[in-house]
Design a protein around this motif. Structure first.
Motif: not given
Length: 275
Positions: A123-140
């Motif tokens: 617990v507490g080990t450093p991690v890269h944290h990424v949050v993305r909104l993914r779309t297909a043909d512009g649609n969420p």
């Protein structure tokens, strides 16, 4: 009036549903409005409740979508993704869709308990944290959250979030070779409803995936997919003894979210896991 669209014994709404489905296929385009309920009741000689039942069925199937205060329109087609150890972008391109991503969060942080457990770290080990909104043909389509141990790829985010995190891991000799995923049905949170531009329906599919390179967990990810625009294709085969991962749910209001604890020993692929 059209009164003979349904065969004897069928519900009256079947004829209305069939008419609308055919209209969507042959005449209307995505975003076009369907005929009004009043015109449909007059055309088929049925009650407004029957018309609404037919429309509800097509909304549930993802063929139509309602816009509050505006009407009912032809919905964008669902994306049918196969359970494979691939990225959202790879699966979208395989089906002729153009994938897109908007980075909502990108940071390095200490790992919460559930994330640390999923990655076999303290617990507490450093991690890269990424949050993305993914779309297909512009649609969420989905909100995707990923954690990668910093010690495995210290420079992963030096130039921003890679277009494909899997590809970036491969470049660093961390080939994702197998994984395990749990899928659940749920209601979207207010934040997810806004990000995914969902109106009417709150149904989403949640996934929790551990991705391995050999025996080491290289990434843990969670995603929330629109239930009205996303379906999963799962190939089936003859039944064999199956190892089912054990899941442990934490308080959904905490930062940790949901965790996945496998029942199979490291390095062994449970039957039915995506490869």
């Amino acid at each position: 009036m059209v009164r003979d669209g349904a065969r004897p014994g069928e519900h009256k709404y079947v004829a209305v549903r069939a008419y609308l489905a055919d209209l969507v296929t042959t005449e209307l385009s995505v975003g076009d409005a369907i005929p009004s309920e009043r015109s449909l009741t007059e055309k088929f000689g049925v009650s407004r409740m029957t018309v609404r039942q037919a429309i509800d069925a097509l909304v549930t199937e993802g063929v139509l979508e309602r816009a509050q205060g505006r009407g009912t329109f032809v919905a964008p087609p669902r994306a049918d993704f196969e359970m494979r150890l691939t990225t959202f972008g790879e699966e979208a391109r395989r089906r002729g869709l153009t994938p897109g991503a908007t980075v909502l969060r990108c940071e390095q942080r200490p790992s919460p308990a559930a994330v640390a457990e999923a990655l076999d770290r303290e617990v507490g080990t450093p991690v890269h944290h990424v949050v993305r909104l993914r779309t297909a043909d512009g649609n969420p389509m989905s909100v995707e959250e990923s954690w990668i141990p910093v010690d495995l790829a210290p420079d992963l985010l030096d130039d921003g979030v890679p277009e494909s995190i899997y590809a970036a891991l491969r470049e660093r000799g961390l080939d994702p070779t197998w994984g395990e995923e749990v899928i659940t049905a749920a209601d979207a949170t207010p934040e997810e409803l806004e990000a995914l531009q969902m109106q009417g329906s709150r149904a989403v599919m949640r996934t929790a995936r551990r991705t391995f390179g050999g025996d080491a967990a290289v990434m843990y990810s969670r995603a929330c997919y629109r239930g009205d625009r996303y379906s999963v294709f799962v190939p089936l085969r003859e039944a064999r003894p199956t190892l089912v991962p054990r899941t442990r749910s934490t308080d959904p209001g905490t930062d940790a979210g949901r965790a996945v604890q496998p029942s199979a020993p490291p390095g062994r692929i449970p039957e039915g896991s995506p490869r």
